[in-house]
Design a protein around this motif. Structure first.
Motif, mmCIF file in Angstrom:
data_model
loop_
_atom_site.group_PDB
_atom_site.id
_atom_site.type_symbol
_atom_site.label_atom_id
_atom_site.label_comp_id
_atom_site.label_asym_id
_atom_site.label_seq_id
_atom_site.Cartn_x
_atom_site.Cartn_y
_atom_site.Cartn_z
ATOM 1 N N ALA A 193 0.825 -1.201 0.000
ATOM 2 C CA ALA A 193 0.000 0.000 0.000
ATOM 3 C C ALA A 193 0.864 1.257 0.000
ATOM 4 O O ALA A 193 0.557 2.245 -0.684
ATOM 5 N N VAL A 194 1.974 1.218 0.745
ATOM 6 C CA VAL A 194 2.877 2.367 0.787
ATOM 7 C C VAL A 194 3.625 2.503 -0.538
ATOM 8 O O VAL A 194 3.740 3.609 -1.096
ATOM 9 N N VAL A 195 4.110 1.394 -1.072
ATOM 10 C CA VAL A 195 4.851 1.426 -2.335
ATOM 11 C C VAL A 195 3.970 1.939 -3.471
ATOM 12 O O VAL A 195 4.424 2.649 -4.375
ATOM 13 N N ALA A 196 2.670 1.594 -3.420
ATOM 14 C CA ALA A 196 1.743 1.995 -4.480
ATOM 15 C C ALA A 196 1.558 3.509 -4.557
ATOM 16 O O ALA A 196 1.025 4.004 -5.558
ATOM 17 N N LEU A 197 2.021 4.253 -3.555
ATOM 18 C CA LEU A 197 1.947 5.711 -3.623
ATOM 19 C C LEU A 197 2.830 6.264 -4.722
ATOM 20 O O LEU A 197 2.634 7.396 -5.183
ATOM 21 N N GLY A 198 3.838 5.475 -5.142
ATOM 22 C CA GLY A 198 4.707 5.910 -6.238
ATOM 23 C C GLY A 198 5.862 6.789 -5.826
ATOM 24 O O GLY A 198 6.557 7.350 -6.681
#
Length: 332
Positions: free
Chosen positions: A291-296
């Motif tokens: 979920a954190v990585v998906a922030l880009g």
């Protein structure tokens, strides 16, 4: 209070429903009538079907008890709208087994609401769109009800509690507060057998029973019932942990986390933030990291070899899917 008989009876009923027990002298003082008038008015309520019981003691008193039939409840404007909103929330599935019942109760309540309140309740209904998705950790409504009454009446209860490892123990506790948040219900209680304050997840409590023994209510450590479970959860030694440095604000990162407890995410001087993650399972930790990585935004991570292996396996599978091929079997 120079009130008419109907108005005085409504005032008396409201008082009896607001507290577990009243002395006759207290009721007389609040209603500004004599003790004899209170006795007569209590008799009138009983004749109307309200189960008011006299209590023994130095001065004697009265209490509303559970009866065979459910008499009308007396709600003021704000209480009526609050009940309608709560029923709508329950209908969304946050408490298991009462969704349909909540809908029926809400329909009945809206039928009898005055026009001025019906519009307010309807506005809440129109503006709220519940997701048809069961809560991940549903609680038993009967357990929740017994605990709520025990918190109100300062009554010791016994129960069975299943911890995070699945071990069930018998507890005897003094319930103080129920706290809800992050799709979970927590009971703050003083554990009599273990001699200390504890935070219990209500979805892990079963076979709860009141004992009839009252206790003197103390103060929750720190003084704030809402903050106490946060501190306990932040200090919980999760078996799977990770720490991330993210080039994004703590506010932005907190929005994507399943359980954004204060203290888990903190801003740092360079404009980014540090995220401390913990979970009972590696899969739960993996979901939070993704979920954190998906922030880009750029992310640096410190984690166990097991979590890194799961991330590599998942990355390989995603690459296969992106290239148009089937994902191979593997971790994730």
């Amino acid at each position: 209070m120079n009130a008419s008989l109907p108005a005085r009876l409504l005032s008396l009923l409201s008082l009896l429903q607001s507290r577990r027990e009243w002395s006759g002298a207290e009721l007389a003082r609040r209603l500004e009538v004599t003790d004899r008038t209170v006795r007569r008015d209590v008799g009138r309520l009983r004749a109307l079907g309200y189960p008011v019981r006299g209590t023994t003691g130095t001065a004697g008193g009265y209490r509303m008890v559970a009866g065979r039939d459910l008499p009308p409840l007396l709600l003021d404007d704000e209480e009526a709208v609050a009940v309608a909103t709560a029923l709508l929330t329950a209908a969304g599935g946050t408490v298991t087994g009462i969704e349909d019942t909540s809908v029926r109760a809400l329909a009945k309540l809206e039928q009898v609401l005055p026009a001025r309140l019906r519009h307010r309740a309807a506005a809440v209904s129109r503006a709220t769109v519940p997701l048809v998705r069961p809560a991940p950790n549903q609680v038993c409504p009967e357990v929740l009800s017994v605990l709520a009454v025990a918190c109100r009446d300062h009554e010791v209860v016994t129960c069975s509690y299943r911890d995070r490892d699945g071990v069930v123990t018998e507890r005897r506790v003094e319930p103080h507060h129920l706290v809800t948040g992050h799709q979970l219900w927590y009971l703050i209680a003083h554990d009599l057998r273990r001699g200390g304050w504890r935070t219990f997840r209500v979805d892990r409590i079963s076979e709860v029973a009141p004992t009839g023994r009252r206790f003197q209510r103390g103060e929750v450590p720190g003084g704030d019932p809402a903050e106490y479970p946060r501190g306990v959860l932040l200090s919980t030694p999760f078996p799977h942990r990770a720490e991330l440095w993210v080039a994004a604000s703590a506010t932005r990162v907190s929005r994507v986390l399943t359980d954004p407890l204060p203290g888990r995410v903190r801003d740092i001087e360079d404009g980014g933030c540090v995220v401390a993650l913990g979970s009972d399972t590696v899969d739960g930790l993996l979901r939070e990291v993704l979920a954190v990585v998906a922030l880009g935004e750029p992310v640096t991570m410190t984690a166990s070899d097991l979590l890194r292996e799961r991330l590599r396996a998942l990355s390989a599978r995603l690459s296969e899917v992106a290239d148009g091929g089937p994902a191979s079997d593997g971790a994730g």
